[in-house]
Design a protein around this motif. Structure first.
Motif, PDB file in Angstrom:
ATOM      1  N   ASP A 120     -10.510  15.506   6.073  1.00 50.90           N
ATOM      2  CA  ASP A 120      -9.259  14.906   5.639  1.00 50.90           C
ATOM      3  C   ASP A 120      -8.067  15.286   6.489  1.00 50.90           C
ATOM      4  N   GLN A 205       2.428  18.510   2.269  1.00 54.77           N
ATOM      5  CA  GLN A 205       1.584  17.868   1.250  1.00 54.77           C
ATOM      6  C   GLN A 205       2.303  16.700   0.596  1.00 54.77           C
ATOM      7  N   GLY A 209       1.479  12.765   0.707  1.00 55.41           N
ATOM      8  CA  GLY A 209       1.336  12.027  -0.540  1.00 55.41           C
ATOM      9  C   GLY A 209       2.200  10.768  -0.514  1.00 55.41           C
ATOM     10  N   ASP A 212       0.681   8.177   1.853  1.00 57.67           N
ATOM     11  CA  ASP A 212      -0.557   7.610   1.320  1.00 57.67           C
ATOM     12  C   ASP A 212      -0.290   6.616   0.200  1.00 57.67           C
ATOM     13  N   ASN A 213       0.873   6.733  -0.439  1.00 61.63           N
ATOM     14  CA  ASN A 213       1.108   5.984  -1.676  1.00 61.63           C
ATOM     15  C   ASN A 213       2.329   5.087  -1.586  1.00 61.63           C
ATOM     16  N   GLU A 216       2.204   2.205  -4.114  1.00 59.86           N
ATOM     17  CA  GLU A 216       2.288   2.716  -5.481  1.00 59.86           C
ATOM     18  C   GLU A 216       3.709   3.174  -5.781  1.00 59.86           C
ATOM     19  N   PHE A 220       5.991   2.005  -8.751  1.00 60.45           N
ATOM     20  CA  PHE A 220       6.086   2.901  -9.901  1.00 60.45           C
ATOM     21  C   PHE A 220       7.291   3.832  -9.811  1.00 60.45           C
ATOM     22  N   ARG A 225      12.449   8.759  -6.778  1.00 59.95           N
ATOM     23  CA  ARG A 225      12.460  10.155  -7.218  1.00 59.95           C
ATOM     24  C   ARG A 225      11.607  11.013  -6.290  1.00 59.95           C
TER      25      ARG A 225
ATOM     26  N   PRO B 434      -7.295   4.650  -4.400  1.00 65.79           N
ATOM     27  CA  PRO B 434      -6.085   5.397  -4.731  1.00 65.79           C
ATOM     28  C   PRO B 434      -6.175   6.832  -4.239  1.00 65.79           C
ATOM     29  N   ARG B 435      -5.066   7.315  -3.707  1.00 65.33           N
ATOM     30  CA  ARG B 435      -4.969   8.734  -3.369  1.00 65.33           C
ATOM     31  C   ARG B 435      -3.842   9.245  -4.222  1.00 65.33           C
ATOM     32  N   LEU B 436      -4.140  10.116  -5.124  1.00 60.93           N
ATOM     33  CA  LEU B 436      -3.122  10.553  -6.063  1.00 60.93           C
ATOM     34  C   LEU B 436      -2.089  11.411  -5.359  1.00 60.93           C
ATOM     35  N   LEU B 437      -0.934  11.535  -6.006  1.00 58.58           N
ATOM     36  CA  LEU B 437       0.127  12.373  -5.450  1.00 58.58           C
ATOM     37  C   LEU B 437      -0.156  13.829  -5.775  1.00 58.58           C
ATOM     38  N   PRO B 438       0.319  14.736  -4.927  1.00 60.31           N
ATOM     39  CA  PRO B 438       0.124  16.148  -5.262  1.00 60.31           C
ATOM     40  C   PRO B 438       0.834  16.451  -6.584  1.00 60.31           C
ATOM     41  N   LEU B 447       4.218   8.703 -13.520  1.00 57.88           N
ATOM     42  CA  LEU B 447       5.021   8.267 -12.371  1.00 57.88           C
ATOM     43  C   LEU B 447       5.912   7.063 -12.675  1.00 57.88           C
ATOM     44  N   GLU B 483      -5.174  18.710  -2.491  1.00 60.15           N
ATOM     45  CA  GLU B 483      -4.696  17.811  -1.461  1.00 60.15           C
ATOM     46  C   GLU B 483      -5.539  16.551  -1.454  1.00 60.15           C
ATOM     47  N   ARG B 484      -4.874  15.408  -1.410  1.00 63.38           N
ATOM     48  CA  ARG B 484      -5.566  14.130  -1.320  1.00 63.38           C
ATOM     49  C   ARG B 484      -6.656  13.991  -2.367  1.00 63.38           C
ATOM     50  N   SER B 489     -13.338  12.729  -8.302  1.00 55.18           N
ATOM     51  CA  SER B 489     -14.022  11.711  -7.496  1.00 55.18           C
ATOM     52  C   SER B 489     -13.150  10.473  -7.371  1.00 55.18           C
ATOM     53  N   GLU B 492     -12.753   8.646 -10.596  1.00 55.70           N
ATOM     54  CA  GLU B 492     -11.842   9.335 -11.512  1.00 55.70           C
ATOM     55  C   GLU B 492     -10.381   9.120 -11.103  1.00 55.70           C
ATOM     56  N   ARG B 500      -1.883   5.078 -15.318  1.00 57.20           N
ATOM     57  CA  ARG B 500      -0.498   4.968 -14.866  1.00 57.20           C
ATOM     58  C   ARG B 500       0.005   3.544 -15.083  1.00 57.20           C
TER      59      ARG B 500
END
Lengths: 558, 564
Positions: A120, A205, A209, A212-213, A216, A220, A225, B434-438, B447, B483-484, B489, B492, B500
């Motif tokens: 990654d 990080q 994030g 990557d988003n 989104e 959202f 923010r 989807p890659r969730l936020l930290p 969010l 991270e990431r 999984s 998940e 969300r």
């Protein structure tokens, strides 16, 4: 701190280089002091003699030897400085190589889950940051400190030869301030330094994030923010950086004041000694100028020691790569039994006590040459099962017997692995197509390569490339599409001389028909090999003798 | 007419904010004062020696000189502290200003623009390249001015003392840049080759580490180690070849400064002895001779310091290129007026007329002349092979991709008529990876509606099947993911993204391959939950598994014109 010492000890085998560099550094520092001090002596001596001669006193002054000394110091300083930099950089580069190999060695002992994280980029980024911080440990931090202390001692001895008490005062003032500064920076700088490093890593990080988003966040988080949080984090790291800078400045200020005071003190005491007839005029000036030029040697210390908190943090983080090495299985015992079946007997597994079981009471016997398929949703324990079979993990309870030789790791030559694995993610390497394939079987000739490429339906494509098997792939196998890369990885796995073939989602990224075609061919061509394939869906599995279902860690028949 | 492109160093200079400019000037002033006090101290030392040794002055008269000297000590230290601290402050402030601009720009650029620029590259710009600017503003720029002003001040003083000695120093000064340039030119080309080697070595190391798991499975750990050793050895030899030349330039500087000091010492000595009658040499005294000698090292010291900071400049110029590239990216997002329409109506009607969309950097349209209409609260399924432009339609609907031709109406208004944030606040999107936020699972669910109640979060998490796995995690919904999305999984993570979406209760829902790459369990949850939304919102879904969406009102197959 102990982690920092650990990496310092790693420098140990470069000791001759480091010592040579240190010696030259010291020589260059002393030449600088000598140059100014001797020049001062010479100018004063000639000045006084000139006055006497003008007054008609007949005296002789040897101007040739001091003149030669001045020239020698001048040239000597430039030459030693050049040599010092060359030697020290050689040492740094050798240390860098040592560190990189240390990283590689440490990682090779880690479980696959940790290695998988390397893909990654974030862990990778951490490692490169830490390595590049630590490779300068000696050159930036230790060497200037040692040189400063040694030069101070040399200056002390030199002044003490003429007059002991002022030597003690001046050298004592400088040495104690130097040590005080270092102590202050270690004591009070370590925490902000570590906080800064930590803040920077959090900033990284969060930013990743954000990138990557983007879609989104646009939907959202229209008020931004998240972006504002990042800006706050940036401002916070800037504040911490400034705080660290403040400490450096204070130390710098202390040291600078002490070195100016030392010159002042030397002059004051020297004038007294001159008045008392203990030293003569030229010697007075020589001593004052020697102290004058000591200041320059102390200057780099505050900035160097400002790094200490960060370095400790880097060292800790890098050292943690070695944290949980994989259990070293007693492979000799396993290979001693000559039963070629794969056997799992009541195997239970979880990563830590208290966590839910990943595998519960799994029993399975696979005969040599048998092909089985395992279906299961994500999180059902499929990858854990593969890791157990590869010897990456050891069962918590129960017995596991996979008679396919040791999984080779760090040991030099690498025995034939016995187990061939196609992971869920496709991993290819920078280099030619042939290089990539020959990783699996270095002795394979081009005929063997073409044969296996035929099997995965890549031969046509590669044949049409101008350089054929020598076509070059970029880092990570760039240059091939997802499906092509998947098939090349599959071809590589098939080349491994293995008794057991583990396929994790083998048809991932392939279109349905081509995937089925290749998997059918693969299964038919490999009747002598044991194959275990896992997938989410039945129609992404090769034709097999049996299909089992893994659900919540338990294995069931369909 | 277009203005000529600004050079990178000029651009960096233009990023200095007025506050930072003041700080930088003050910092330079601090350095200048410290330098002048250094000159004063040298003069006082010379005078003390002269007064005692030559004139035989009384100690009482010397006390004032000692007092003056003592006074100058803290002032000089303070001047240098001021220089370092203020310049650092200025540098950090410039950096954070730039970061704000860059992040703002990245958000404006949108996902399509950033993907075109390269997400990893954008990350490196926003972090590493931004950090690479610190030394340029904090050290190099202030020192630049000092390296010019201080040697000049010293030469002026030296001229007053003895013009011949000053000439000696003056001749040594311009020779330095000349020699450095000569040596530097040779080093430049080697340097570039070296840089390539470093990049290759770095990428080799990273490439092998990234695939280390596979290499170990293949039993190639030992070979990889050998290859790595070989390539680092190779790299070291190349580097040393470069450094042998590169260090010559600093050696030249060292050599000249040492030789200049030696020459001044010998000139002064011979002059004092009366062996030299040339020019002003006969008028030299122990005071002027010693003063000039003490000044000689200080002529070169600021230059030496500048040379040490030279790599800061190189690093900053390299970084400036990257920063400008990101800032210069053309926006792909539809521009919207701040005084535009407010939030979209619940479940808006969507009408698309003659839509043609092209990606940045691409010529062939991803979609050509597409028209369709989705009634309020109704649903549409876009099908077609990969590359048919399904994602492009969805991006255009969200205003993330500027249409080349055609119109998109959301609830009777064009996207460009809405205020920023208005469409977004009433709609939701779910992609395939989807890659969730930290942060924690809860943070991620919250969010879109940070003020939602705990019950609402739990409810959404239950409906999306998040609780099924979160309950077995150590801290439940408050478990912080790595991270990431490390630790959970893909399926998940997708369920968290679904929760969300549910929590937000959007009027317009856009889904891009929501079930691709999902395990059967997650897929079943996803499909069942989405079906419950039917009728409550306008929904547009892209999928190449149409059989999964039997309940969707209408379907539209996009042509099989695969994009390259």
């Amino acid at each position: 701190m102990s982690d920092l010492f650990y990496f310092l000890r790693l420098h140990g085998k470069r000791l001759p280089w480091l010592m040579a560099g240190l010696g030259l550094m010291l020589a260059s520092a002393l030449a600088g002091i000598g140059l100014l001090a001797l020049s001062g002596w010479f100018v004063t001596a000639t000045g006084l003699s000139g006055l006497l001669m003008a007054a008609g006193v007949a005296i002789t002054l040897d101007i040739y030897r001091p003149g030669a000394g001045i020239r020698a110091f001048a040239v000597g300083r430039a030459v030693t400085r050049y040599g010092e930099r060359l030697i020290n950089h050689e040492a740094v580069l050798r240390t860098l190589a040592d560190l990189r190999l240390w990283v590689l060695d440490s990682l090779l002992l880690q479980p696959s889950t940790k290695l998988a994280m390397l893909r990654d980029g974030e862990l990778l980024n951490r490692i490169t940051t830490d390595v590049s911080a630590l490779d300068q440990l000696f050159l930036r931090l230790l060497a200037p400190t040692l040189v400063a202390i040694l030069a101070l001692l040399a200056a002390f001895a030199f002044i003490a030869f003429w007059t002991p008490l002022p030597a003690l005062l001046v050298a004592g003032l400088l040495l104690s301030t130097t040590l005080l500064c270092i102590l202050l920076l270690v004591r009070y700088g370590a925490l902000p330094g570590r906080n800064l490093a930590h803040g920077q890593s959090r900033l990284r990080q969060q930013l990743i994030g954000l990138l990557d988003n983007l879609t989104e966040l646009r939907l959202f988080d229209p008020a931004h923010r998240q972006a504002n949080q990042i800006l706050d984090l940036g401002a916070e790291t800037a504040r911490r950086r400034l705080q660290l800078g403040q400490q450096t400045t204070i130390a710098d200020c202390l040291l600078l004041t002490a070195s100016q005071l030392a010159v002042w003190l030397m002059m004051l005491l020297g004038l007294g000694l001159y008045g008392a007839g203990i030293i003569n005029g030229p010697v007075l000036v020589m001593l004052v100028l020697a102290v004058f030029s000591l200041g320059e040697i102390l200057r780099p210390l505050p900035v160097a020691w400002q790094q200490i908190g960060r370095l400790i943090w880097n060292a800790q983080r890098l050292r943690s790569l070695q944290a949980d090495p994989i259990p070293q299985l007693d492979t000799t015992a396993a290979t001693a039994q000559c039963d070629a079946a794969v056997k799992l007997d009541g195997v239970w597994f979880r990563h830590r006590t208290g966590q839910p079981w990943c595998l519960q009471d799994v029993s399975l016997r696979i005969e040599p040459g048998e092909h089985i398929g395992i279906m299961g949703p994500s999180g059902s324990g499929k990858s854990t099962l593969f890791q157990l079979l590869q010897g990456d993990l050891a069962p918590c309870r129960g017995r596991l017997h996979a008679p396919f030789g040791p999984r080779s790791g760090t040991t030099g030559r690498g025995d034939p692995p016995g187990i061939a694995v196609l992971g869920q993610r496709t991993v290819l390497f920078q280099g030619s197509i042939a290089d990539n394939l020959q990783l699996a079987a270095p002795e394979a000739d081009s005929e063997a390569l073409w044969q296996v490429l035929e099997e995965v339906e890549l031969a046509g494509l590669i044949d049409s490339m101008p350089r054929g098997l020598d076509s070059y792939l970029g880092p990570g196998g760039r240059g091939l599409s997802g499906g092509q890369a998947r098939r090349l990885a599959m071809a590589r796995t098939l080349l491994v001389p293995a008794g057991l073939l583990l396929l994790d989602e083998p048809a991932e990224g392939l279109d349905r028909q081509q995937g089925m075609r290749i998997l059918e061919r693969l299964a038919a061509n490999r009747r002598e090999q044991t194959i275990i394939a896992i997938a989410h869906d039945r129609d992404r599995l090769p034709p097999t003798d049996r299909i089992l279902v893994l659900r919540d860690g338990s294995l069931m028949d369909t | 007419m277009q203005a000529p492109p600004q050079s990178d160093s000029r651009w960096l200079f233009s990023r200095i904010t007025p506050t930072s400019r003041r700080l930088l000037l003050l910092a330079t002033g601090g350095g200048l004062v410290a330098g002048w006090l250094g000159i004063l101290q040298a003069g006082l030392i010379a005078w003390l020696v002269y007064a005692t040794l030559v004139i035989g002055a009384e100690p009482a008269t010397l006390a004032t000189v000692f007092g003056l000297w003592l006074l100058s000590i803290p002032l000089r230290s303070a001047g240098l502290s001021l220089r370092d601290q203020l310049a650092l402050k200025a540098s950090l402030s410039i950096r954070e200003h730039l970061r704000r601009d860059l992040i703002h720009d990245t958000l404006e650029l949108g996902p399509v623009g950033v993907a075109h620029f390269g997400s990893a590259r954008a990350g490196s710009v926003l972090l590493d390249q931004l950090d690479a600017l610190e030394g340029y503003f904090a050290r190099f720029l202030p020192q630049c001015l000092l390296a010019l002003l201080l040697p000049l001040s010293i030469i002026v003083v030296a001229f007053w003392l003895d013009w011949l000695a000053a000439l000696l120093l003056l001749f040594a000064l311009p020779l330095i840049p000349l020699f450095m340039a000569l040596v530097g030119m040779g080093a430049e080309s080697i340097n570039q080759r070296q840089f390539q080697a470093l990049e290759r070595l770095g990428s080799f190391f990273l490439d092998r580490l990234q695939g280390l798991e596979t290499l170990r499975q293949l039993g190639r750990g030992g070979e990889t180690r050998e290859a790595m050793r070989e390539s680092t050895d190779n790299y070291r030899q190349r580097t040393m070849a470069v450094l042998r030349v590169a260090f010559l330039s600093s050696a030249v500087l060292e050599f000249f400064s040492a030789v200049a000091i030696a020459m001044v010492a010998i000139y002064v000595g011979l002059g004092l002895l009366g062996y030299l009658t040339l020019g002003p040499a006969g008028d030299l005294t122990l005071f002027s001779g010693l003063f000039v000698l003490l000044l000689a090292p200080d002529v070169f010291a600021p230059l030496r310091e500048l040379a040490q900071h030279y790599h800061d400049r190189a690093a900053a110029l390299g970084a400036a290129r990257g920063l400008r590239d990101l800032l210069d990216q053309p926006a792909t997002v539809v521009a919207r007026p701040s005084k535009g329409l407010g939030a979209i109506r619940q479940a808006p009607e969507v009408r698309v007329n003659g839509l043609t969309v092209t990606y940045p950097g691409g010529d062939a349209p991803a979609i050509r002349d597409l028209s369709f209409r989705v009634g309020a609260g109704s649903s549409l399924l876009l099908t077609g092979p990969s590359g048919a432009g399904k994602t492009s339609v969805l991006l255009a609907l969200l205003g993330l991709l500027q249409p080349r031709e055609g119109t998109i109406l959301l609830g009777a208004h064009r996207i460009a008529e809405y205020a920023p944030g208005s469409i977004e606040s009433g709609s939701a999107w779910l992609g395939q990876n989807p890659r969730l936020l930290p942060g924690s699972l809860r943070d991620n669910i919250l969010l879109g509606r940070p003020d939602a109640s705990t019950d609402a979060v739990t409810d959404a998490a239950a409906r999306a099947g998040v609780l099924r796995f979160a309950d077995s995690l150590p801290d439940g919904l408050d478990t912080v993911i790595g991270e990431r999305s490390a630790g959970i999984s893909g399926g998940e993570a997708q369920r968290v993204a679904l929760a969300r979406l549910l929590l937000k209760q959007p009027g317009l829902v856009i889904l891009d391959e929501p079930t691709a790459r999902l395990d059967p369990e997650s897929r079943a949850i996803m499909l069942a939950t989405l079906e419950t939304l039917a009728g409550q919102c306008t929904m547009i879904v892209a999928s190449h598994n149409p059989e999964q969406f039997a309940w969707i009102d209408q379907r539209l197959a996009l042509g099989g014109e695969p994009a390259a």
